[in-house]
Design a protein around this motif. Sequence first.
Motif, mmCIF file in Angstrom:
data_model
loop_
_atom_site.group_PDB
_atom_site.id
_atom_site.type_symbol
_atom_site.label_atom_id
_atom_site.label_comp_id
_atom_site.label_asym_id
_atom_site.label_seq_id
_atom_site.Cartn_x
_atom_site.Cartn_y
_atom_site.Cartn_z
ATOM 1 N N CYS A 58 0.828 -1.219 0.000
ATOM 2 C CA CYS A 58 0.000 0.000 0.000
ATOM 3 C C CYS A 58 0.855 1.259 0.000
ATOM 4 C CB CYS A 58 -0.926 0.015 1.215
ATOM 5 S SG CYS A 58 -1.844 -1.503 1.497
ATOM 6 N N HIS A 92 0.274 5.119 -1.090
ATOM 7 C CA HIS A 92 -0.092 5.823 0.147
ATOM 8 C C HIS A 92 1.180 6.050 0.957
ATOM 9 C CE1 HIS A 92 -4.414 5.547 -0.482
ATOM 10 N NE2 HIS A 92 -4.235 4.298 -0.883
ATOM 11 N N PHE A 149 0.132 9.810 3.664
ATOM 12 C CA PHE A 149 -0.368 8.599 3.013
ATOM 13 C C PHE A 149 -0.833 8.869 1.580
ATOM 14 C CE2 PHE A 149 -0.836 7.832 7.550
ATOM 15 C CZ PHE A 149 -0.268 6.575 7.699
ATOM 16 N N THR A 150 -0.105 9.690 0.859
ATOM 17 C CA THR A 150 -0.418 9.931 -0.547
ATOM 18 C C THR A 150 0.857 10.291 -1.296
ATOM 19 O OG1 THR A 150 -1.708 11.253 -2.116
ATOM 20 C CG2 THR A 150 -0.994 12.361 -0.104
ATOM 21 N N THR A 164 -4.080 9.687 -5.383
ATOM 22 C CA THR A 164 -4.070 8.746 -4.272
ATOM 23 C C THR A 164 -4.654 9.437 -3.045
ATOM 24 O OG1 THR A 164 -2.118 7.563 -5.098
ATOM 25 C CG2 THR A 164 -2.639 7.323 -2.759
ATOM 26 N N THR A 165 -5.715 8.875 -2.517
ATOM 27 C CA THR A 165 -6.391 9.497 -1.378
ATOM 28 C C THR A 165 -5.490 9.496 -0.151
ATOM 29 O OG1 THR A 165 -8.549 8.804 -2.180
ATOM 30 C CG2 THR A 165 -8.381 9.333 0.159
ATOM 31 N N PRO A 166 -5.300 10.652 0.495
ATOM 32 C CA PRO A 166 -4.577 10.668 1.764
ATOM 33 C C PRO A 166 -5.442 10.025 2.839
ATOM 34 C CG PRO A 166 -5.406 12.852 1.256
ATOM 35 C CD PRO A 166 -5.715 11.995 0.062
ATOM 36 N N LEU A 167 -4.898 9.054 3.539
ATOM 37 C CA LEU A 167 -5.692 8.297 4.503
ATOM 38 C C LEU A 167 -5.723 9.029 5.832
ATOM 39 C CD1 LEU A 167 -4.298 4.735 3.673
ATOM 40 C CD2 LEU A 167 -6.200 5.977 2.604
#
Length: 441
Positions: free
Chosen positions: A344, A348, A353-354, A390-393
């Motif tokens: 991942c 992320h 996380f992106t 990419t979505t930042p978590l």
Amino acid sequence: MNVTITSTVFILAMASSILGFTPVNSIAQEIKANISVNDDQQKIRVSNDDERKIILSINSVDGVQKLKEGQEIFRFDTFGSEQLWTDVFGMHKVIETEVSPATALAVGLKVDVEALPQELINALKAGQVDLTKPAVTVELLRLNAVVGVQGSVDEAGQLTKVGITCALCHSTVDNSLAPGIGKRLDGWANINLNVGAIVSLSPAIDDATKAQFLTWGPGKYDPRHHFFDGTSIVPLNSPTLPVVIPSIFGLQGVGFETFTGDGPISYWNSYVGVGQMGGKGNFSDPRLPPAGVTITQTPDLVTPKLPALLEYQLSLLTPKAAKDSFDPAAALQGKLLFRNKAGCVSCHAGRKFTDVRRGPNRDEPLLHDPAEVGAEPVYASRSATGKYRTTPLRGLQLHPPYFHDGSAADLPAVVNHYDKHFGLNLTDGEKADLVEYLKSI
């Protein structure tokens, strides 16, 4: 230059007093005495143990007042959107005759308990308020208690104007008094808000368009279906393809917060503030399909407010996951999977996380083709980029469903999607551990 813990607490206390809450979700309670000072920029950085931060000017009055200005814009500034919601949609008349508090709460509108007088709070607790009467909704608007909705009520008690603010979609409440009634939680997505159902109450919307709006459901909106040019609704794409309303906390350092990375945060604030909320202002992007979007209105009530709005948005930190909301031991194993076998971290990446700012130029987003990540491609094709970021978590437990279109109902569905798409061959136990880690972020 020496700055003590005491002076930092003083600044935060001043912010609390002026803003009416401790900035960035009670950051003062999270400080781990990690304070640094840059003499050249005259800044204080206060970081907690998750390295989430807020920047305040060393001149406490200027810094706090800028946050106050941004908060006021976010919560209460309609940008002149009464020109859409009153003049075109006629929602002031609809609310006055058809929208009771019970109806408003049912479609996801929220009530700020801190705007209510104590007598009304007591009456609500005692069940002495008739929530089936639209007149009560008008009174709540007069009290400025409906989150994200501003109404003007005349001396006769008639609702004469109504407009919306950023908080309509990007704030909720903590339900401390009752479901839908509580203290504001700025930056949290209103996952209950049914914008399509609300707008469909307007007599100005034709039946075919209402039918499309009614497919959105709670927590979704389609910003690529149409735009408002200051006079009328201009179609963009059909059929409608709604996306989830995102939370907007934890944006500090992300740079490009939209699903398709069309531009920086203030670009999207402008697009939504003018073209979607119906604010009076200017926006132009010739890249947008099918033929570009250009809106010109004077005076511009949006653009001058974007810097202060951005400052406030960037001050909203990601809420920490509750300690009892995930299994720490399983989350630790999931973290190892995230970084190794599941891979991942290849997208992320980093503290946010992106990988959106990990391209050759940090000012240009690094994006991915829909097929690369197994994402639905049509919504991307309606954007300026044709790709996805990419979505930042962050705060993942707080805003299901997942992916831009909400196609993953929960975190196990997210893990299963990527396990299948990338052929990860994760065991059921590994999937469960990965979910626990995602819940902890």
